[in-house]
Scaffold this active site. Sequence first.
Site, PDB file in Angstrom:
ATOM      1  N   GLY A   6      71.212  11.092  35.777  1.00  0.00           N
ATOM      2  CA  GLY A   6      70.288  12.156  35.403  1.00  0.00           C
ATOM      3  C   GLY A   6      69.168  12.326  36.414  1.00  0.00           C
ATOM      4  O   GLY A   6      68.910  13.438  36.898  1.00  0.00           O
ATOM      5  N   GLU A 161      88.537  -0.837  28.292  1.00  0.00           N
ATOM      6  CA  GLU A 161      88.799  -1.069  29.714  1.00  0.00           C
ATOM      7  C   GLU A 161      88.660  -2.553  30.074  1.00  0.00           C
ATOM      8  O   GLU A 161      89.462  -3.111  30.820  1.00  0.00           O
ATOM      9  CB  GLU A 161      87.854  -0.196  30.564  1.00  0.00           C
ATOM     10  CG  GLU A 161      88.247   1.276  30.467  1.00  0.00           C
ATOM     11  CD  GLU A 161      87.270   2.242  31.121  1.00  0.00           C
ATOM     12  OE1 GLU A 161      87.655   3.406  31.290  1.00  0.00           O
ATOM     13  OE2 GLU A 161      86.126   1.858  31.442  1.00  0.00           O
TER      14      GLU A 161
HETATM   15  C1  LIG Z   1      79.855   0.010  31.439  1.00  0.00           C
HETATM   16  C2  LIG Z   1      79.665   1.487  31.292  1.00  0.00           C
HETATM   17  C3  LIG Z   1      80.742   2.339  31.473  1.00  0.00           C
HETATM   18  C4  LIG Z   1      80.569   3.713  31.352  1.00  0.00           C
HETATM   19  N1  LIG Z   1      81.652   4.517  31.542  1.00  0.00           N
HETATM   20  C5  LIG Z   1      81.487   5.859  31.516  1.00  0.00           C
HETATM   21  C6  LIG Z   1      82.567   6.722  31.813  1.00  0.00           C
HETATM   22  O1  LIG Z   1      83.682   6.271  32.069  1.00  0.00           O
HETATM   23  N2  LIG Z   1      82.342   8.065  31.814  1.00  0.00           N
HETATM   24  C7  LIG Z   1      81.112   8.584  31.533  1.00  0.00           C
HETATM   25  O2  LIG Z   1      80.938   9.799  31.579  1.00  0.00           O
HETATM   26  N3  LIG Z   1      80.060   7.800  31.247  1.00  0.00           N
HETATM   27  C8  LIG Z   1      80.229   6.449  31.224  1.00  0.00           C
HETATM   28  N4  LIG Z   1      79.172   5.624  30.936  1.00  0.00           N
HETATM   29  C9  LIG Z   1      77.886   6.232  30.524  1.00  0.00           C
HETATM   30  C10 LIG Z   1      77.118   6.742  31.713  1.00  0.00           C
HETATM   31  O3  LIG Z   1      77.088   5.761  32.724  1.00  0.00           O
HETATM   32  C11 LIG Z   1      75.710   7.102  31.256  1.00  0.00           C
HETATM   33  O4  LIG Z   1      75.815   8.105  30.268  1.00  0.00           O
HETATM   34  C12 LIG Z   1      74.861   7.604  32.388  1.00  0.00           C
HETATM   35  O5  LIG Z   1      74.693   6.576  33.351  1.00  0.00           O
HETATM   36  C13 LIG Z   1      73.498   8.070  31.897  1.00  0.00           C
HETATM   37  O6  LIG Z   1      72.720   8.460  32.984  1.00  0.00           O
HETATM   38  P1  LIG Z   1      71.145   8.281  32.955  1.00  0.00           P
HETATM   39  O7  LIG Z   1      70.650   8.884  34.228  1.00  0.00           O
HETATM   40  O8  LIG Z   1      70.611   8.773  31.672  1.00  0.00           O
HETATM   41  O9  LIG Z   1      70.913   6.728  32.944  1.00  0.00           O
HETATM   42  P2  LIG Z   1      71.381   5.617  33.992  1.00  0.00           P
HETATM   43  O10 LIG Z   1      72.515   6.088  34.824  1.00  0.00           O
HETATM   44  O11 LIG Z   1      71.538   4.380  33.202  1.00  0.00           O
HETATM   45  O12 LIG Z   1      70.140   5.478  34.965  1.00  0.00           O
HETATM   46  C14 LIG Z   1      68.914   4.957  34.550  1.00  0.00           C
HETATM   47  C15 LIG Z   1      68.163   4.522  35.778  1.00  0.00           C
HETATM   48  O13 LIG Z   1      66.832   4.228  35.418  1.00  0.00           O
HETATM   49  C16 LIG Z   1      66.431   3.002  35.983  1.00  0.00           C
HETATM   50  N5  LIG Z   1      65.441   2.430  35.085  1.00  0.00           N
HETATM   51  C17 LIG Z   1      65.620   2.040  33.813  1.00  0.00           C
HETATM   52  N6  LIG Z   1      64.468   1.600  33.284  1.00  0.00           N
HETATM   53  C18 LIG Z   1      63.542   1.708  34.263  1.00  0.00           C
HETATM   54  C19 LIG Z   1      62.153   1.407  34.334  1.00  0.00           C
HETATM   55  N7  LIG Z   1      61.492   0.915  33.293  1.00  0.00           N
HETATM   56  N8  LIG Z   1      61.504   1.649  35.497  1.00  0.00           N
HETATM   57  C20 LIG Z   1      62.163   2.144  36.576  1.00  0.00           C
HETATM   58  N9  LIG Z   1      63.483   2.443  36.554  1.00  0.00           N
HETATM   59  C21 LIG Z   1      64.154   2.240  35.407  1.00  0.00           C
HETATM   60  C22 LIG Z   1      67.699   2.192  36.087  1.00  0.00           C
HETATM   61  O14 LIG Z   1      67.605   1.207  37.092  1.00  0.00           O
HETATM   62  C23 LIG Z   1      68.733   3.267  36.406  1.00  0.00           C
HETATM   63  O15 LIG Z   1      68.886   3.439  37.794  1.00  0.00           O
HETATM   64  C24 LIG Z   1      79.305   4.243  31.044  1.00  0.00           C
HETATM   65  C25 LIG Z   1      78.218   3.386  30.867  1.00  0.00           C
HETATM   66  C26 LIG Z   1      78.390   2.017  30.998  1.00  0.00           C
HETATM   67  C27 LIG Z   1      77.228   1.084  30.818  1.00  0.00           C
END
Ligand SMILES: Cc1cc2nc3c(=O)[nH]c(=O)nc-3n(C[C@H](O)[C@H](O)[C@H](O)COP(=O)(O)OP(=O)(O)OC[C@H]3O[C@@H](n4cnc5c(N)ncnc54)[C@H](O)[C@@H]3O)c2cc1C
Length: 415
Positions: A6, A161
């Site tokens: 995101g 998986e």
């Molecule tokens: C094991 C696993 C497998 C998955 N498989 C799939 C799949 O096959 N297909 C699919 O579509 N989705 C999958 N997902 C879900 C998908 O990865 C998430 O929906 C997606 O990553 C969400 O994006 P995001 O940007 O909201 O959060 P994230 O990608 O989790 O990013 C959050 C970021 O914020 C940072 N952060 C967190 N807290 C702090 C803080 N306090 N201060 C500074 N930085 C911080 C973290 O380091 C990270 O870089 C999977 C998730 C996991 C855990």
Amino acid sequence: MGGGFGGLAAARGLARAPVDVTLVDRTNHHLFQPLLYQVATAGLSPAEIAYPIRRILRRQRNARVLLGEAVAIDLSARRVRLADGEVGYDHLILAAGASHSYFGKDEWETHAPGLKTLEDALEIRRRALVAFEAAEREEGAEARRQWLTFVVVGGGPTGVEMAGAFAEIARHTLARDFRRIDPRTARVLLVEAGPRVLPAYPAELGEKAKLQLEALGVQVWTGAPVTAVDGAGVGVGDHRVAARTVVWAAGVQASPLARSLGAPLDRAGRVRVEPALTVPGQPGVFVIGDLASLDQDGRPVPGVAPAALQMGAHAAANVVRALRGEPLAPFRYRDKGSLATIGRRSGVAVLGRLRLSGLLAWLAWLGIHVFFLIGFRNRFVVLFTWAWAYLTYDRSARLILGHGRQRQDSIRGIG
Ligand SMILES: Cc1cc2nc3c(=O)[nH]c(=O)nc-3n(C[C@H](O)[C@H](O)[C@H](O)COP(=O)(O)OP(=O)(O)OC[C@H]3O[C@@H](n4cnc5c(N)ncnc54)[C@H](O)[C@@H]3O)c2cc1C
């Protein structure tokens, strides 16, 4: 705030806007979480699924990257408090994601690590590989069985998986590497509290996934809530399963940062955002990805990578609208489908109206994951590694590293 799917999409979406972008993350890398289970099961190495955020944004001149951990948001002062400083903002896009939930039993985490970060994946890999080593040295048959029992809790895509990959390691990768034990006798158990695995998929694909897992040698228990987890195994309903390696793939809980906004949260701690992805009463503060809770057509937008990517782009576009004095546009999620892989050449997939299972689903999974991976080198290396693994059954990243988060798995100095 956050350089996951995101946050990165939001930063990139602002590349041509007349703004200064500051992206803060507590790690220096963007992590491709959908392939994390491959690191946990020794199929890929960490650097193949992670990429430095600074490198990704190198050419975006209006963006700077800061390594730092956010601990609270001060909405009135428009500042994000970091563990070691603070950053001010005019518009905030909060994309800190989620981690695992143990449903109030946080003490289970020591015995059953979840999979969210590279550190988690390396710890699970270490425990699984140490278990085979310990079994090889163990004299007693019962203790050996305990080392060779692997329990995965949670029958969503990650659990499915992981269980498939553990079975493949035991049946194929390690089959001929030990002398005293036969790794093929390892027991892999997938435990799901609900009535079927892959509850978010159509029922028939859940059933096919179960059959494919069973063909790999995984025992699938559904309707089986976990009632206890400790250093010697798990309690499942009235049963007790003696196991040294337990992996948690069950619940999700939003980043605690959400609480500091003082906004309404859902049960998983996600911020209930307005249709424009803003925090109620805070038009300059957006929450996206796994941290946001939004209903569309009566159903929640799922916590998946495509939703986070789309929300990131949308929040960026809304920031631009706000700067032009235009009204913010509501977000609409476009579901492009879901895929899960099971072992080395089967899986299930829903792509629009198309429902696939078996080899075709696996090929679709492979193509899409390689396409979305960041970095040409990573795509190339991952494709090569998978091709090699496919031909040889080998898993090249079988390294035991680190000393672990706890010492309960050490037998006579192992681990
Ligand atoms: C094991 C696993 C497998 C998955 N498989 C799939 C799949 O096959 N297909 C699919 O579509 N989705 C999958 N997902 C879900 C998908 O990865 C998430 O929906 C997606 O990553 C969400 O994006 P995001 O940007 O909201 O959060 P994230 O990608 O989790 O990013 C959050 C970021 O914020 C940072 N952060 C967190 N807290 C702090 C803080 N306090 N201060 C500074 N930085 C911080 C973290 O380091 C990270 O870089 C999977 C998730 C996991 C855990």
